[in-house]
Scaffold this active site. Sequence first.
Site, mmCIF file in Angstrom:
data_model
loop_
_atom_site.group_PDB
_atom_site.id
_atom_site.type_symbol
_atom_site.label_atom_id
_atom_site.label_comp_id
_atom_site.label_asym_id
_atom_site.label_seq_id
_atom_site.Cartn_x
_atom_site.Cartn_y
_atom_site.Cartn_z
ATOM 1 N N SER A 1 13.054 -13.603 0.262
ATOM 2 C CA SER A 1 13.043 -14.481 1.015
ATOM 3 C C SER A 1 14.229 -15.788 -0.218
ATOM 4 C CB SER A 1 11.973 -15.581 0.827
ATOM 5 O OG SER A 1 11.317 -15.405 2.367
ATOM 6 N N GLU B 1 20.803 -10.577 -18.780
ATOM 7 C CA GLU B 1 20.330 -12.118 -17.535
ATOM 8 C C GLU B 1 19.603 -13.462 -19.155
ATOM 9 O OE1 GLU B 1 15.862 -11.723 -18.761
ATOM 10 O OE2 GLU B 1 16.580 -9.756 -18.200
ATOM 11 N N HIS C 1 10.636 -22.883 1.551
ATOM 12 C CA HIS C 1 8.856 -21.939 1.509
ATOM 13 C C HIS C 1 8.388 -21.157 0.490
ATOM 14 C CE1 HIS C 1 10.795 -18.155 3.060
ATOM 15 N NE2 HIS C 1 9.778 -17.380 2.438
ATOM 16 N N ASP D 1 14.572 -24.843 6.134
ATOM 17 C CA ASP D 1 13.735 -23.991 5.592
ATOM 18 C C ASP D 1 14.485 -24.139 4.064
ATOM 19 O OD1 ASP D 1 12.259 -22.267 3.888
ATOM 20 O OD2 ASP D 1 12.513 -20.722 4.971
ATOM 21 N N ASN E 1 17.909 -4.540 -12.812
ATOM 22 C CA ASN E 1 17.112 -5.241 -12.930
ATOM 23 C C ASN E 1 15.668 -5.809 -13.245
ATOM 24 O OD1 ASN E 1 14.634 -3.198 -13.518
ATOM 25 N ND2 ASN E 1 15.506 -1.144 -13.716
#
Length: 291
Positions: free
Chosen positions: A231, A107, A81, A129, A99
């Site tokens: 999610s 990162e 989704h 899903d 953060n």
Amino acid sequence: MSPKTIVFLLFLVAALAKSSHLDLQRRAYKDLSPHIIGGSEAPKASYPYIVSLQYGHIGYDTMHFCAGSIFNSQWIITAAHCLNQIPINNFIVKAGKRNIKIVESTEQTVEVEQAFVHEKYSTRNFGNDIGLIKLKTPLNFTKEIQPIELPQAESEPTGVAYLCGWGYVLSNYFKNLEMPDKLQDIKLYYINRDVCDAAVTNLTGFSGSVGETNICTGPITGGISGCNGDSGGPLISRYGEKPVLTGIASWIIAPCGTYGSPTVYTKVSKFNAWIKQKIATHTTRLYRYIN
């Protein structure tokens, strides 16, 4: 609250998690009165396999909307989704993040080459899903960026689980639903799927919402759960020092942390073969010809 209203809110949570605009999420969610969901700030580099899916483009302001897990240097596992309505050229993947509101030295930011939603994913009940993201360029593994292992195929996790993510937390009850700057985590417990389905049925009036491709966590005493923005993120079991990806955050009954409501995940062990088949089919192999 009527059963039909609660069912609407259940689907709204997953729908908002894939929204392309944070203000839309806040406006749609402001009257749902979500509870404090019980997480705390995760220690540095404690979940090096989580990534943030961010709406936008490299070099511009971007916005977290879902999470995912690093399977290998070029593949990310997430929820279907999260991918279902976001074109691949409209979001990027950020790894090594703690953060999400600042640029961090740890990162790495990568564009998406392809995205795959499970062929049997259902927008009606969020069955199957699960989705995969192929990155345009491989990640460089560091202390803060590492892959996570799949569970044994068809295995059933029990005991303690851990959920991490940047999903919403509540800073002022009934007023301010906020996405945290720093990664949050929480210790949870797996609950039996039949117990989970019974709990959902009790709140919604409809049975069968939790299927064999799901696992669930509690406690269901209220105040502890995933929420919007979690999610696609990892639910893990730890075997000694080794983390294993057992679940993908899928859906909850809103408001987040409702008494009697579990958090529901995609059961990863049901999809080992699908994951490996997709990756094998869409991985470019270089051959050396020997004369």
